[in-house]
Design an enzyme around this catalytic site. Structure first.
Site, short mmCIF file in Angstrom:
data_model
loop_
_atom_site.label_atom_id
_atom_site.label_comp_id
_atom_site.label_asym_id
_atom_site.label_seq_id
_atom_site.Cartn_x
_atom_site.Cartn_y
_atom_site.Cartn_z
N HIS A 40 -7.17 -6.24 1.87
CA HIS A 40 -6.12 -5.34 1.39
C HIS A 40 -4.75 -5.73 1.95
O HIS A 40 -3.74 -5.60 1.26
CB HIS A 40 -6.49 -3.91 1.78
CG HIS A 40 -5.49 -2.89 1.35
ND1 HIS A 40 -4.94 -2.84 0.08
CD2 HIS A 40 -4.91 -1.87 2.04
CE1 HIS A 40 -4.09 -1.83 0.00
NE2 HIS A 40 -4.04 -1.24 1.18
N ASP A 81 -0.66 -4.85 -3.55
CA ASP A 81 -2.00 -4.28 -3.54
C ASP A 81 -2.03 -2.76 -3.48
O ASP A 81 -2.71 -2.17 -2.65
CB ASP A 81 -2.83 -4.87 -2.39
CG ASP A 81 -4.31 -4.97 -2.78
OD1 ASP A 81 -4.59 -5.38 -3.92
OD2 ASP A 81 -5.18 -4.65 -1.95
N SER A 114 0.84 -1.20 0.00
CA SER A 114 0.00 0.00 0.00
C SER A 114 0.88 1.26 0.00
O SER A 114 1.66 1.46 -0.91
CB SER A 114 -0.96 -0.04 1.19
OG SER A 114 -1.99 0.90 1.04
#
Length: 386
Positions: free
Chosen positions: A349, A181, A156
């Protein structure tokens, strides 16, 4: 922005079947236990997953900053792990144990500024430029002018910082890059909803166990084993709270000081501070970083990220929780073979926490495929189709 894309896409991901146990497995967020069995939400120390911990001092124009790193392994390339926003290096704990058992490598998991146990003079400067420089400075402080081969792996926000670090040539011995991700298109689309997501989180927790339980049951981390070590790096004790007796005396001191204020605001201020302290007594843990206050840096983390990633002249790996996260630039780049991509379905996530074994397998295969590392323990590569 650890929960950035999760907040947008979690509802579209398929439900995960309950899985027994937790040892490296991907535990379901609402896994049902048998009658009379209770899930263990107690925290687990970092030492169960990492071999050592070090505080790395970095000198700069404003003085000395101290960056916390957790390490494992003694041979092979260094995998420098960068966590997502609000998380810490401990989010890589279970992944570290999984990757070390598959390939010869060294792990360095870094607490970025403003996160975990890292202490810097200006913890509010979370610009991509500053954090990328931090990564380069930590590498220089640890290894000097002759750093070992290094692969940057980021989740992220950490994935974005890894790309900015690579594109600025701040790690001279860089041999590979992995984003987990994070995609510019979906990240930019999700920014508008990020504040609402953050407002929906609890502000405080009664205990570490309570925080760990919330993280699993809310789906922020779907793997209980990872949550038990990772959440320790996300929350801290509220300042000024040491014991129920201490809390009481603090409240009484505030009341006595407020009695000297003007009568008009006296009762309001007194009641507000009493309420704040009572909340802290009942919920002595809160988030280490207020992500909502970092909003001015969000755009800089992600804008232009796809082209930066594609322009890095090193082998690249992109791991996603869903193929729907790809934006146009990355779709074209993937079709042109500019990077390797693997989709790990049935994850939230926090892919590396939800599915540490699958992420370790993908990274190990990438390392072996490019002859960056040697397999150990009979690990067999399974090359993905894309």
């Amino acid at each position: 922005m650890s929960a950035l894309e999760k907040s947008m896409h979690l509802g579209r991901l398929p439900s995960r079947p309950p899985l027994p146990g937790s040892g490296g497995s991907q535990s379901g967020a609402k896994m049902r236990m048998g009658p009379g069995r209770k899930r263990d939400f107690s925290p687990v120390p970092w030492s169960q997953y990492f071999e050592s911990m070090e505080d790395v001092e970095v000198e700069n124009e404003t003085g000395k900053d101290t960056f916390r790193v957790y390490k494992s392994g003694s041979e092979g390339p260094v995998l420098l792990l960068l966590h997502g926003g609000g998380h810490s290096a401990l989010s890589w704990a279970v992944f570290t144990a999984a990757i070390i058992s598959r390939v010869q490598c060294r792990i360095v998991a870094l607490d970025l500024r403003g996160h975990g146990e890292t202490k810097v003079r200006n913890s509010e400067d979370l610009s991509a430029e500053t954090m990328a420089k931090d990564v380069g400075n930590v590498v220089e402080a640890m290894y000097g002018d002759l750093p070992p081969p290094i692969m940057l792996i980021g989740h992220s926000m950490g994935g974005a910082i890894a790309v900015h670090t690579a594109s600025s040539n701040l790690v001279p011995s860089l041999l590979g890059l992995c984003m987990i991700d994070v995609v510019e298109g979906t990240a930019m689309d999700a920014l508008n909803s990020m504040q609402n997501f953050l407002r929906g989180r609890p502000k405080t927790f009664k205990s570490l166990e309570n925080a760990i339980e919330w993280s699993v049951k809310s789906g922020q981390i779907r793997n209980l084993e990872s949550a038990r070590v990772s959440m320790v790096g996300q929350v801290k004790q509220c300042e000024g709270i040491t014991s129920p007796e201490g809390s009481k005396s603090i409240v009484e001191g505030i009341i006595e000081e407020e009695e000297e204020d003007e009568e008009g605001s006296e009762s309001v201020n007194k009641r507000k501070k009493e309420d704040d302290m009572e909340t802290k007594k009942d919920h002595p843990y809160t988030w280490r970083i207020e992500l909502a206050k970092t909003e001015k840096y969000w755009d800089g983390w992600f804008r232009g990220l796809s082209n930066l990633f594609l322009s890095c002249p090193i082998p690249k790996l992109l791991l996603l929780a869903g193929v729907d996260r790809l934006d146009k630039d990355l779709t074209i780049g993937q079709m042109q073979g500019k990077f390797q991509m693997q989709v790990l379905p049935q994850c939230g996530h926090a892919v590396h926490e939800d599915a540490p074994d699958k992420v370790a397998e993908a990274v190990a295969t990438f390392l072996i495929r490019h002859r960056f590392a040697e397999p150990i323990g009979g690990f067999q590569c399974v090359f993905p189709g894309c």
